[in-house]
Design an enzyme around this catalytic site. Structure first.
Site, PDB file in Angstrom:
ATOM      1  N   GLU A  49       0.700  -1.129   0.030  1.00 62.06           N
ATOM      2  CA  GLU A  49      -0.192  -0.066  -0.086  1.00 62.06           C
ATOM      3  C   GLU A  49       1.129   2.023   0.028  1.00 62.06           C
ATOM      4  O   GLU A  49       0.783   2.149  -0.097  1.00 62.06           O
ATOM      5  CB  GLU A  49      -1.192  -0.025   1.528  1.00 62.06           C
ATOM      6  CG  GLU A  49      -1.838  -0.751   1.109  1.00 62.06           C
ATOM      7  CD  GLU A  49      -1.328  -2.654   1.725  1.00 62.06           C
ATOM      8  OE1 GLU A  49      -0.959  -2.634   2.441  1.00 62.06           O
ATOM      9  OE2 GLU A  49      -2.854  -3.070   1.751  1.00 62.06           O
ATOM     10  N   PHE A 111     -11.584  -7.618  13.979  1.00 62.53           N
ATOM     11  CA  PHE A 111     -10.495  -7.752  13.328  1.00 62.53           C
ATOM     12  C   PHE A 111      -9.814  -6.737  12.058  1.00 62.53           C
ATOM     13  O   PHE A 111     -10.765  -6.072  11.642  1.00 62.53           O
ATOM     14  CB  PHE A 111     -10.716  -9.146  12.078  1.00 62.53           C
ATOM     15  CG  PHE A 111      -9.648 -10.031  11.267  1.00 62.53           C
ATOM     16  CD1 PHE A 111      -8.235 -10.201  11.719  1.00 62.53           C
ATOM     17  CD2 PHE A 111      -9.140  -9.194   9.805  1.00 62.53           C
ATOM     18  CE1 PHE A 111      -7.797 -10.286  11.075  1.00 62.53           C
ATOM     19  CE2 PHE A 111      -8.870  -9.872   9.583  1.00 62.53           C
ATOM     20  CZ  PHE A 111      -7.547 -10.423   9.696  1.00 62.53           C
ATOM     21  N   GLN A 112      -8.453  -6.428  11.400  1.00 63.49           N
ATOM     22  CA  GLN A 112      -8.056  -5.048  11.128  1.00 63.49           C
ATOM     23  C   GLN A 112      -8.453  -4.056  11.288  1.00 63.49           C
ATOM     24  O   GLN A 112      -9.150  -3.394  10.144  1.00 63.49           O
ATOM     25  CB  GLN A 112      -8.220  -6.153   9.615  1.00 63.49           C
ATOM     26  CG  GLN A 112      -6.932  -7.343   9.119  1.00 63.49           C
ATOM     27  CD  GLN A 112      -7.208  -7.328   7.883  1.00 63.49           C
ATOM     28  OE1 GLN A 112      -8.122  -7.170   6.899  1.00 63.49           O
ATOM     29  NE2 GLN A 112      -6.070  -7.621   6.851  1.00 63.49           N
ATOM     30  N   LYS A 161     -16.961  -0.358   6.045  1.00 61.67           N
ATOM     31  CA  LYS A 161     -17.627  -2.128   5.349  1.00 61.67           C
ATOM     32  C   LYS A 161     -19.348  -1.912   4.444  1.00 61.67           C
ATOM     33  O   LYS A 161     -19.817  -1.848   4.124  1.00 61.67           O
ATOM     34  CB  LYS A 161     -17.552  -3.142   5.706  1.00 61.67           C
ATOM     35  CG  LYS A 161     -17.591  -3.966   4.471  1.00 61.67           C
ATOM     36  CD  LYS A 161     -17.155  -5.583   5.052  1.00 61.67           C
ATOM     37  CE  LYS A 161     -17.054  -6.637   4.229  1.00 61.67           C
ATOM     38  NZ  LYS A 161     -15.873  -8.271   4.673  1.00 61.67           N
ATOM     39  N   MET A 471      24.092   8.898   2.065  1.00 57.71           N
ATOM     40  CA  MET A 471      23.995  10.074   3.373  1.00 57.71           C
ATOM     41  C   MET A 471      24.667   9.706   3.934  1.00 57.71           C
ATOM     42  O   MET A 471      25.506  10.211   4.966  1.00 57.71           O
ATOM     43  CB  MET A 471      22.969  10.391   2.692  1.00 57.71           C
ATOM     44  CG  MET A 471      22.587  11.681   2.939  1.00 57.71           C
ATOM     45  SD  MET A 471      24.129  12.983   2.531  1.00 57.71           S
ATOM     46  CE  MET A 471      23.285  13.708   0.586  1.00 57.71           C
TER      47      MET A 471
END
Lengths: 564, 168
Positions: A49, A111-112, A161, A471
Site C-alpha cells: 500500500e 479484526f483489521q 464496510k 548519505m
C-alpha cells in the site's frame, strides 16, 4: 439513481475525471472492488500500500491532477501512512480511500480495525470517517476540492464496510459548502505594490523559487519576472524545474547541498524573495544567520507559512497565479550587472571543482547522472529517491522542463522513487520516465518491480549502487569518526532481480559502459534496470554541515589541486 | 505572556482531537481549553489560553484557522473582554471550621452547593485571579477535590460614543 456506497465511490471518481487509481484489495474494501469492473477506471495493483500512496503522489506531481489510492482497513491503511506523510510534506494532492470495519463493530478492536483517521490526522490536509452512505457523495466532493485547491495536500476517506454495501439515492453535489475552508481572497495589491518597490530598490536581490511555483504552474510568469527584473533565481529541491536550469539567471538548487553560488548569493543579498517556498531548514541553516543582510519578502498561498521559520519584512498571501501577473508590470527593467558579475565569480570557482571532467577510471555517480542528462537531453521526467543519489541527480542533471523532477523533499522518504515513477508514467504515458535511486532506497520498495512488469511500464531505472546507505555514511565519515555503523549494505544482483520480474537488467562496472547502457535502455521499448556499481565512498559536495550557516560549506577539494 | 483565543468550530466527531492534536504536534504550550455549544446550532465555541509570544500566537491562530472544521479564530487577548472560570472546590470542613469556610465563600460571592459530614463543596465563578484567591484561602483547610472549567471569554460590546467598554 439508486447506488451502493461502493458504486458511489466509483461513479464520483469518474465525475471527478479520475482515470487511474492505485491500490490493494482486502476484506474491508471488497465491496469497492466488486463494483470496480463496471466503471471506466484503470486500477493499478501495487504490491504494497505504501507503493500505492507514492504512485498516487507521483501521478499527482507529474500531471497536476489529484492522485487516488485505495487500501483496506487495518494494516492496509497503516501502510499508506508514509506515502500520505510524503504527500503532505510536499503539498501533493492525493485522495486516499480506506475501508473500515462495519459501523456496528467500530471501536471493538475488530479484526483489521485501526483508527486510521486518528493516525493520519497529522499527515493529511483533512480526513473523513464515513458511517452513513448518504454522506458519501458530499464527502468525496469535498475531499477532491480540499486536496486540489489552495495549498494542495492529501485527504483520506475512511468508509465503513457496511456503508459500501448500503444503498442510497445518488446525487453528486455541484459545489461544496465548507465555511471553515477559505482560499486567499484578500486584495494583496498594496503588498504587491510594496514588493515591487522593494524589488526596484534592491541592489543584490535573490529569488527563491519553491514548489509553489510548480504547483501553481507559473513557470512562464517566473521566467518573465526574472528576465524583466534581472534577478537571479535559486530553487529549492522541489522548485527544480520552476525555471530552466539552462537559463543564465537560474543559479540552481540552494541549501545544504546546493550550488555554492546560491548560498553565497543568499548570504550577501540585500533582498530575498521567496515564491512558494517555506524556508525549510535544509534551505536556511540556522535561521538567525540566514540571509543576514537581506530584507525578506515571503509570497505564499498558505498564511501559516508566513513568519513560521523566517520572519518576513513583507508578506504577500496569495496564489502565485494572481500575484506574479500583478507584480510583473510593477517592476522596473533591470540588469544588475555588478551583482551578477559577483555571482559569476562564484560560479566559475565552482566549475573548477567539477568532478565530472576529472581524469579517472572510477565509476563516479556524478558522471552517471551527467551521462543520463546528455543522453536524454533533459527531455524526460526523472523521479529521484532520497539521499546521495537525490543530491547527485539534482546537481548533475540539468532540468530545463517543468515537472521534470519528482522527489520526496520534505519527508525525505527513501523508497519513494520507484512507486512514484509508476504513477508518473501512468499519468504521462508519452513521456520517458527515469528512476534514479540508491541501492538502499531501491530495496525499500523493490517489490513494485512486479507492478512495473504487470503494467508493462517502460521505466528506465538507474540504481546507483555503492553498497552503503550513502548519505548517512557520508555524515559518519565527516562528523562521526568514520564509524560506519549500520550503513554497509549487502544488496542482491539487481540485474538478476530485474530479470526475475521479466525486466531487462544490465550491470555497469566500467566507466566506458555507462553511455552504451543508457543508450540501450533508451532504445528498449519496455522497462530496463541498470545497476551502476559506482565507487563506494564518494561524497556529495558542497555540503553545509548541520547547524552551520549556509555560506560555511564543506567544499570538494579543487579538482586542479588534486591532480597537481 | 498569556493569550486568550476564541475558536468556533463545527460540532462533529473528532474535531476536538484535531484541535488538541494540533497543539501537541506544533509544540504549543496550552494552559486551558474549554469547549461547549455556541449560539449557533452545530457550532462549538472553544476558549484557549496559552503561553507564548506574539509570533507563536499568530502561528496558533493561523494553524487553527487552517483546520477545515474551524470556522473562525479570534485573538481576544488585547480586546476588552469578559473572562470567567467556574470551579467546584470540595474542602475538608469539620464542625469547627464550617462557618469560617462559609464566611469566606460569601466574601467571594461563591456558593456552597453541597454539605457533607466532613466536607463542603463550594462553587465559584469569576476571573481566574478570584478563583485562585479563594483556592489559596481554602487550601489550609485541606482541599479534597478541585474541578476547574478553564477560562471562557467573550468580547465586550463597546458603548456607542465613548468607545470605552462598560466594565461590569
Amino acid at each position: 439513481m439508486r447506488l451502493t456506497g461502493a458504486q458511489i465511490v466509483w461513479e464520483s471518481l469518474v465525475r471527478e475525471g479520475v482515470e487511474t487509481v492505485f491500490g490493494i484489495s482486502g476484506g474491508a474494501v471488497i465491496h469497492l472492488y466488486h463494483a470496480l469492473p463496471d466503471y471506466p477506471i484503470h486500477h493499478v495493483l501495487t504490491r504494497h500500500e505504501q507503493g500505492a500512496a507514492h504512485a498516487a503522489d507521483g501521478y499527482a506531481r507529474a500531471t497536476g491532477r489529484v492522485g487516488v489510492c485505495i487500501a483496506t482497513s487495518g494494516p492496509g491503511a497503516t501502510n499508506l501512512v508514509t506515502g500520505l506523510a510524503t504527500a503532505y510534506m510536499d503539498s501533493s494532492p492525493v485522495v486516499a480511500f480506506t475501508g473500515q470495519v462495519a459501523t456496528g463493530v467500530i471501536g471493538t478492536d475488530a479484526f483489521q480495525e485501526v483508527d486510521i483517521t486518528a493516525i493520519t490526522l497529522p499527515v493529511t490536509k483533512h480526513n473523513y470517517l464515513v458511517t452513513d452512505v448518504r454522506e458519501l457523495p458530499t464527502v468525496i466532493k469535498e475531499a477532491f476540492h480540499i486536496a486540489g485547491t489552495g495549498r494542495p495536500g492529501p485527504v483520506l476517506i475512511d468508509i465503513a464496510k457496511d456503508v459500501q454495501a448500503a444503498e442510497t439515492d445518488y446525487v453528486y453535489p455541484e459545489g461544496v459548502y465548507l465555511p471553515g475552508y477559505t482560499l486567499p481572497e484578500e486584495d494583496a495589491s498594496e503588498q504587491i505594490r510594496q514588493a515591487a518597490q522593494m524589488l526596484n530598490e534592491a541592489q543584490r536581490p535573490v529569488v527563491i523559487a519553491g514548489h509553489g511555483v510548480v504547483l501553481a504552474g507559473v513557470e512562464d510568469e517566473l521566467l518573465e519576472f526574472a528576465e524583466k527584473s534581472g534577478i537571479p533565481i535559486v530553487t529549492t529541491l522541489l522548485g527544480i524545474g520552476a525555471m530552466p536550469e539552462t537559463h543564465q539567471l537560474c543559479l540552481g538548487m540552494t541549501g545544504m547541498h546546493g550550488e555554492a553560488c546560491t548560498n553565497l548569493a543568499l548570504t550577501e543579498a540585500d533582498l530575498v524573495v521567496s515564491l512558494g517556498s517555506r524556508f525549510d531548514d535544509r534551505i536556511t541553516g540556522p535561521v538567525g544567520q540566514f540571509a543576514p543582510q537581506a530584507r525578506i519578502i515571503h509570497v505564499d498561498i498558505d498564511p501559516a507559512e508566513i513568519d513560521k521559520n523566517v520572519p518576513a519584512d513583507l508578506a504577500v498571501v496569495g496564489d502565485l497565479r494572481d500575484v506574479l501577473p500583478a507584480l510583473i508590470p510593477e517592476i522596473e527593467k533591470r540588469d544588475h550587472p555588478e551583482w551578477l558579475a559577483r555571482i559569476q565569480e562564484w560560479r566559475d570557482e565552482t566549475a573548477k571543482r567539477d568532478i565530472v571532467g576529472k581524469e579517472t577510471d572510477d565509476l563516479l555517480p556524478q558522471f552517471v547522472m551527467r551521462q543520463i542528462w546528455h543522453a536524454t537531453q533533459g527531455d524526460v521526467i526523472v523521479v529521484s529517491d532520497v539521499g546521495q543519489n537525490q543530491m547527485w541527480e539534482a546537481q548533475y542533471f540539468v532540468h530545463h522542463r517543468r515537472r521534470g523532477l519528482l522527489s520526496s523533499g520534505g519527508l525525505g522518504t527513501m523508497g519513494f522513487a520507484l512507486p512514484a515513477a509508476i504513477g508518473a508514467q501512468l499519468g504521462c504515458p508519452d513521456e520517458q520516465v527515469w528512476v534514479t535511486v540508491g541501492d538502499g532506497g531501491f530495496q525499500m520498495n523493490i517489490q513494485e518491480l512486479a507492478t512495473v512488469a504487470q503494467e508493462k511500464l517502460p521505466l528506465k531505472i538507474a540504481v546507483l549502487n555503492n553498497g552503503y546507505l550513502g548519505m548517512v555514511r557520508q555524515w559518519q565519515q565527516l562528523f562521526f569518526e568514520a564509524r560506519y555503523s549500520g550503513t554497509p549494505l549487502l544488496g542482491p544482483d539487481f540485474a538478476q532481480v530485474a530479470k526475475a520480474y521479466g525486466i531487462t537488467g544490465l550491470t555497469v562496472r566500467e566507466k566506458e559502459q555507462v553511455g552504451p547502457a543508457i543508450a540501450q535502455a533508451m532504445d528498449t521499448d519496455g522497462p530496463v534496470l541498470i545497476d551502476f556499481c559506482i565507487v563506494q565512498e564518494e561524497n556529495v559536495y558542497p555540503m553545509v554541515a548541520p547547524g552551520a550557516p549556509v555560506h560555511d560549506m564543506i567544499r570538494r577539494p579543487d579538482a586542479a589541486d588534486e591532480q597537481g | 505572556m498569556k493569550y486568550t483565543l476564541v475558536a468556533l468550530m463545527e460540532n462533529k466527531p473528532g474535531v476536538l482531537s484535531r484541535v488538541a492534536g494540533l497543539f501537541r504536534r506544533r509544540n504549543y504550550n496550552i494552559e486551558s481549553l474549554s469547549v461547549g455549544h455556541s449560539e449557533t446550532p452545530n457550532i462549538s465555541r472553544m476558549t484557549i489560553v496559552l503561553h507564548g509570544d506574539d509570533r507563536v500566537v499568530q502561528q496558533v491562530v493561523k494553524q487553527l484557522a487552517k483546520l477545515i472544521n474551524v470556522t473562525e479564530v479570534l485573538d481576544v487577548s488585547s480586546q476588552p473582554a469578559v473572562f470567567r472560570e467556574l470551579a467546584l472546590i470540595k474542602v475538608k470542613a469539620g464542625p469547627g471550621v464550617r462557618s469560617e469556610i462559609i464566611e469566606l465563600a460569601n466574601i467571594f460571592r461563591a456558593r456552597v452547593v453541597d454539605v457533607g459530614a466532613a466536607s463542603l463543596t463550594v462553587e465559584i465563578t469569576g476571573p481566574e485571579t478570584r478563583v485562585n484567591s479563594l483556592i489559596g484561602l481554602l487550601n489550609p483547610y485541606g482541599i479534597d477535590e478541585l474541578a476547574r472549567t478553564g477560562r471562557v471569554a467573550m468580547v465586550r460590546e463597546m458603548n456607542d460614543n465613548s468607545g470605552q467598554a462598560a466594565y461590569l
